[in-house]
Design a protein around this motif. Structure first.
Motif, PDB file in Angstrom:
ATOM      1  N   PHE A   4       0.767  -1.359  -0.003  1.00  0.00           N
ATOM      2  CA  PHE A   4      -0.128   0.011   0.066  1.00  0.00           C
ATOM      3  C   PHE A   4       1.076   1.133  -0.087  1.00  0.00           C
ATOM      4  O   PHE A   4       0.633   2.127  -0.675  1.00  0.00           O
ATOM      5  CB  PHE A   4      -0.978  -0.035   1.335  1.00  0.00           C
ATOM      6  N   ILE A   5       1.916   0.994   0.776  1.00  0.00           N
ATOM      7  CA  ILE A   5       2.712   2.381   0.755  1.00  0.00           C
ATOM      8  C   ILE A   5       3.570   2.667  -0.433  1.00  0.00           C
ATOM      9  O   ILE A   5       3.694   3.670  -0.942  1.00  0.00           O
ATOM     10  CB  ILE A   5       3.917   2.260   1.809  1.00  0.00           C
ATOM     11  N   ALA A   6       4.069   1.545  -1.173  1.00  0.00           N
ATOM     12  CA  ALA A   6       4.834   1.568  -2.405  1.00  0.00           C
ATOM     13  C   ALA A   6       3.722   2.062  -3.445  1.00  0.00           C
ATOM     14  O   ALA A   6       4.082   2.942  -4.156  1.00  0.00           O
ATOM     15  CB  ALA A   6       5.248   0.058  -2.854  1.00  0.00           C
ATOM     16  N   SER A   7       2.590   1.553  -3.481  1.00  0.00           N
ATOM     17  CA  SER A   7       1.475   2.268  -4.279  1.00  0.00           C
ATOM     18  C   SER A   7       1.156   3.390  -4.262  1.00  0.00           C
ATOM     19  O   SER A   7       0.987   4.296  -5.303  1.00  0.00           O
ATOM     20  CB  SER A   7       0.109   1.243  -4.235  1.00  0.00           C
ATOM     21  N   THR A   8       1.117   4.237  -2.759  1.00  0.00           N
ATOM     22  CA  THR A   8       0.781   5.431  -2.824  1.00  0.00           C
ATOM     23  C   THR A   8       1.736   6.320  -3.270  1.00  0.00           C
ATOM     24  O   THR A   8       1.473   7.408  -3.797  1.00  0.00           O
ATOM     25  CB  THR A   8       0.446   5.700  -1.141  1.00  0.00           C
ATOM     26  N   MET A   9       3.031   5.965  -3.177  1.00  0.00           N
ATOM     27  CA  MET A   9       4.060   6.642  -3.650  1.00  0.00           C
ATOM     28  C   MET A   9       4.298   7.144  -5.022  1.00  0.00           C
ATOM     29  O   MET A   9       4.594   7.977  -5.541  1.00  0.00           O
ATOM     30  CB  MET A   9       5.574   6.169  -3.078  1.00  0.00           C
ATOM     31  N   LEU A  10       3.740   5.543  -5.860  1.00  0.00           N
ATOM     32  CA  LEU A  10       3.558   5.890  -7.146  1.00  0.00           C
ATOM     33  C   LEU A  10       2.591   6.736  -7.673  1.00  0.00           C
ATOM     34  O   LEU A  10       2.719   7.422  -8.888  1.00  0.00           O
ATOM     35  CB  LEU A  10       3.405   4.375  -7.924  1.00  0.00           C
ATOM     36  N   TYR A  11       1.654   7.081  -6.927  1.00  0.00           N
ATOM     37  CA  TYR A  11       0.633   8.151  -7.305  1.00  0.00           C
ATOM     38  C   TYR A  11       0.927   9.327  -6.734  1.00  0.00           C
ATOM     39  O   TYR A  11       0.674  10.340  -7.551  1.00  0.00           O
ATOM     40  CB  TYR A  11      -0.763   7.666  -6.747  1.00  0.00           C
ATOM     41  N   PHE A  12       1.593   9.432  -5.581  1.00  0.00           N
ATOM     42  CA  PHE A  12       1.837  10.728  -4.991  1.00  0.00           C
ATOM     43  C   PHE A  12       3.054  11.651  -5.800  1.00  0.00           C
ATOM     44  O   PHE A  12       2.760  12.773  -5.889  1.00  0.00           O
ATOM     45  CB  PHE A  12       2.397  10.400  -3.719  1.00  0.00           C
ATOM     46  N   ALA A  13       4.007  10.880  -6.529  1.00  0.00           N
ATOM     47  CA  ALA A  13       5.218  11.438  -7.007  1.00  0.00           C
ATOM     48  C   ALA A  13       4.602  12.293  -8.283  1.00  0.00           C
ATOM     49  O   ALA A  13       4.946  13.501  -8.257  1.00  0.00           O
ATOM     50  CB  ALA A  13       6.210  10.548  -7.529  1.00  0.00           C
ATOM     51  N   ASP A 118      11.271  -0.890 -21.312  1.00  0.00           N
ATOM     52  CA  ASP A 118      12.297  -0.313 -20.219  1.00  0.00           C
ATOM     53  C   ASP A 118      11.511   0.379 -19.212  1.00  0.00           C
ATOM     54  O   ASP A 118      10.595   1.401 -19.460  1.00  0.00           O
ATOM     55  CB  ASP A 118      13.354   0.570 -21.058  1.00  0.00           C
ATOM     56  N   ARG A 119      12.176   0.319 -18.102  1.00  0.00           N
ATOM     57  CA  ARG A 119      11.571   1.163 -17.020  1.00  0.00           C
ATOM     58  C   ARG A 119      13.230   1.942 -16.852  1.00  0.00           C
ATOM     59  O   ARG A 119      14.135   1.864 -17.697  1.00  0.00           O
ATOM     60  CB  ARG A 119      11.433   0.542 -15.579  1.00  0.00           C
ATOM     61  N   PHE A 120      13.238   2.672 -15.646  1.00  0.00           N
ATOM     62  CA  PHE A 120      14.785   3.292 -15.388  1.00  0.00           C
ATOM     63  C   PHE A 120      15.670   1.983 -15.159  1.00  0.00           C
ATOM     64  O   PHE A 120      15.159   1.284 -13.991  1.00  0.00           O
ATOM     65  CB  PHE A 120      14.657   4.327 -14.410  1.00  0.00           C
ATOM     66  N   PRO A 121      16.887   1.689 -15.407  1.00  0.00           N
ATOM     67  CA  PRO A 121      17.522   0.583 -15.400  1.00  0.00           C
ATOM     68  C   PRO A 121      17.842   0.437 -13.869  1.00  0.00           C
ATOM     69  O   PRO A 121      18.388  -0.787 -13.563  1.00  0.00           O
ATOM     70  CB  PRO A 121      18.604   0.501 -16.274  1.00  0.00           C
ATOM     71  N   LEU A 122      18.135   1.483 -13.150  1.00  0.00           N
ATOM     72  CA  LEU A 122      18.598   1.344 -11.903  1.00  0.00           C
ATOM     73  C   LEU A 122      17.626   1.214 -10.987  1.00  0.00           C
ATOM     74  O   LEU A 122      17.685   0.987  -9.687  1.00  0.00           O
ATOM     75  CB  LEU A 122      19.651   2.483 -11.403  1.00  0.00           C
ATOM     76  N   PHE A 123      16.380   1.279 -11.408  1.00  0.00           N
ATOM     77  CA  PHE A 123      15.221   1.372 -10.325  1.00  0.00           C
ATOM     78  C   PHE A 123      14.145   0.185 -10.644  1.00  0.00           C
ATOM     79  O   PHE A 123      13.177   0.592 -10.954  1.00  0.00           O
ATOM     80  CB  PHE A 123      14.588   2.503 -10.192  1.00  0.00           C
ATOM     81  N   GLN A 124      14.220  -0.987 -10.723  1.00  0.00           N
ATOM     82  CA  GLN A 124      13.526  -2.143 -10.935  1.00  0.00           C
ATOM     83  C   GLN A 124      12.784  -2.628  -9.832  1.00  0.00           C
ATOM     84  O   GLN A 124      13.232  -2.363  -8.609  1.00  0.00           O
ATOM     85  CB  GLN A 124      14.354  -3.326 -11.486  1.00  0.00           C
ATOM     86  N   LEU A 131      10.767   4.265  -4.660  1.00  0.00           N
ATOM     87  CA  LEU A 131      12.040   5.082  -4.222  1.00  0.00           C
ATOM     88  C   LEU A 131      12.422   6.078  -4.908  1.00  0.00           C
ATOM     89  O   LEU A 131      12.668   7.476  -4.717  1.00  0.00           O
ATOM     90  CB  LEU A 131      13.065   4.071  -3.483  1.00  0.00           C
ATOM     91  N   PHE A 132      12.722   5.670  -6.402  1.00  0.00           N
ATOM     92  CA  PHE A 132      13.006   6.773  -7.192  1.00  0.00           C
ATOM     93  C   PHE A 132      11.846   7.859  -7.336  1.00  0.00           C
ATOM     94  O   PHE A 132      12.319   8.837  -7.450  1.00  0.00           O
ATOM     95  CB  PHE A 132      13.091   6.082  -8.632  1.00  0.00           C
ATOM     96  N   ASN A 133      10.682   7.325  -7.434  1.00  0.00           N
ATOM     97  CA  ASN A 133       9.577   8.464  -7.772  1.00  0.00           C
ATOM     98  C   ASN A 133       9.469   9.259  -6.573  1.00  0.00           C
ATOM     99  O   ASN A 133       9.599  10.598  -6.664  1.00  0.00           O
ATOM    100  CB  ASN A 133       8.193   7.751  -7.760  1.00  0.00           C
ATOM    101  N   GLY A 134       9.788   8.975  -5.119  1.00  0.00           N
ATOM    102  CA  GLY A 134       9.719   9.796  -4.146  1.00  0.00           C
ATOM    103  C   GLY A 134      10.892  10.692  -4.070  1.00  0.00           C
ATOM    104  O   GLY A 134      10.630  11.846  -3.819  1.00  0.00           O
ATOM    105  N   LEU A 135      12.046  10.073  -4.359  1.00  0.00           N
ATOM    106  CA  LEU A 135      13.303  11.181  -4.433  1.00  0.00           C
ATOM    107  C   LEU A 135      13.182  12.275  -5.446  1.00  0.00           C
ATOM    108  O   LEU A 135      13.736  13.277  -5.234  1.00  0.00           O
ATOM    109  CB  LEU A 135      14.425  10.223  -4.624  1.00  0.00           C
ATOM    110  N   PHE A 136      12.765  11.837  -6.283  1.00  0.00           N
ATOM    111  CA  PHE A 136      12.666  12.581  -7.726  1.00  0.00           C
ATOM    112  C   PHE A 136      11.696  13.632  -7.370  1.00  0.00           C
ATOM    113  O   PHE A 136      11.901  14.989  -7.428  1.00  0.00           O
ATOM    114  CB  PHE A 136      12.259  11.866  -9.045  1.00  0.00           C
ATOM    115  N   ALA A 137      10.184  13.345  -7.170  1.00  0.00           N
ATOM    116  CA  ALA A 137       9.291  14.488  -6.375  1.00  0.00           C
ATOM    117  C   ALA A 137       9.708  15.265  -5.580  1.00  0.00           C
ATOM    118  O   ALA A 137       9.587  16.409  -5.623  1.00  0.00           O
ATOM    119  CB  ALA A 137       7.939  13.585  -6.085  1.00  0.00           C
TER     120      ALA A 137
END
Length: 282
Positions: A4-13, A118-124, A131-137
């Motif tokens: 749920f936390i991971a999903s929320t971050m993907l929407y939040f960013a 592809d996604r970003f290669p370092l963030f599979q 994590l990538f979405n959160g840091l980027f946002a």
């Protein structure tokens, strides 16, 4: 709960990036009503670039640049022809929705979902991507807050939005800063659209699903406060993530789970405090 936390971050960013861009135009004295169309355009540009073999990072830059240029053109057209910004934005949305749908079928040969390689290669994986979405946002939001509160262009942009006549008398060109705010808003919409595409590793003509409008609602609920912007985006992201989890529950009709974020949007807009107050105090 971790899912749920991971999903929320993907929407939040992406939502935070969209709403931050919308606030730029709001503080300049205008509103960018074409955010939904620009978000879809950014997703399409990124998907087409990745599908053609372009590096995902370059695809994001391309999508952001194209949307920034489109938003700049919209702002210049509004100034040149004295068009109402709301009507111009709604018209731009209709044009973009139709154009993207046409060129999507032309580019991919189908109106169905197109898988990307592809996604970003370092963030599979979900957690890596979250994590990538959160840091980027967070990086985008910190830059956004600093620009508005500490930089000279940001202070001038806010001055244009609050007292355009006084700003003009002080030698500040309101048209320039409104065009700048539209460009930043377009760039943010393109960036968020590209992130949506990369998060799903797929493209579909209706994949934005009204997220641009929800971003505008989040900006409105913030009452022009950065802390309120964070809180309103978090509320909408939690609602979106909860709706996603409820879709698998047989006791709840699927239509209700799909519509939950929009129902919450309408409720919050109806209960929004009067102007000058925010969901957060500052």
């Amino acid at each position: 709960m971790p899912e749920f936390i991971a999903s929320t971050m993907l929407y939040f960013a992406p939502l935070l990036i969209i709403a931050s861009g919308a606030l730029f135009t709001e503080l300049s004295g205008r509103v960018n009503m074409a955010i939904e169309g620009q978000l879809l355009l950014g997703s399409f540009i990124a998907a087409t670039a990745i599908y053609s073999g372009l590096n995902p990072l370059l695809a994001v830059l391309l999508a952001s640049s194209v949307c920034a240029i489109f938003a700049l053109g919209l702002s210049l057209a509004i100034d040149r022809f004295r068009t109402d910004p709301i009507l111009a934005g709604l018209a731009a949305n209709l044009v973009l929705l139709a154009a993207v749908s046409f060129f999507s079928k032309l580019s991919f040969g189908t109106a169905a979902v197109v898988r990307l390689k592809d996604r970003f290669p370092l963030f599979q994986g979900d957690w890596g991507l979250s994590l990538f979405n959160g840091l980027f946002a967070c990086a985008f939001f910190i830059f956004f807050s600093f620009y508005l509160r500490q930089s000279r262009p940001g202070l001038r942009l806010r001055a244009v939005g609050s007292q355009a006549a006084a700003a003009r008398a002080a030698g500040i060109d309101p048209a320039f800063y409104r065009a700048l705010s539209f460009s930043i808003s377009g760039l943010a919409s393109g960036l968020a659209g590209a992130l949506l595409c990369l998060n799903l590793s797929a493209w579909a003509p209706g994949m934005t699903g009204g997220k641009g409008w929800i971003g505008l609602a989040a900006m409105y609920l913030s009452r022009n406060k950065t802390s309120g912007l964070l809180l309103s985006c978090l509320v909408f992201s939690l609602a979106e993530s909860a709706a996603n989890l409820l879709q698998g529950q047989q006791a709840i009709p699927q239509e209700w789970s799909f519509s939950m974020p929009y129902i919450i949007t309408l409720i919050l807009l109806a209960l929004v405090p009067k102007k000058g107050k925010s969901l957060a105090g500052a």
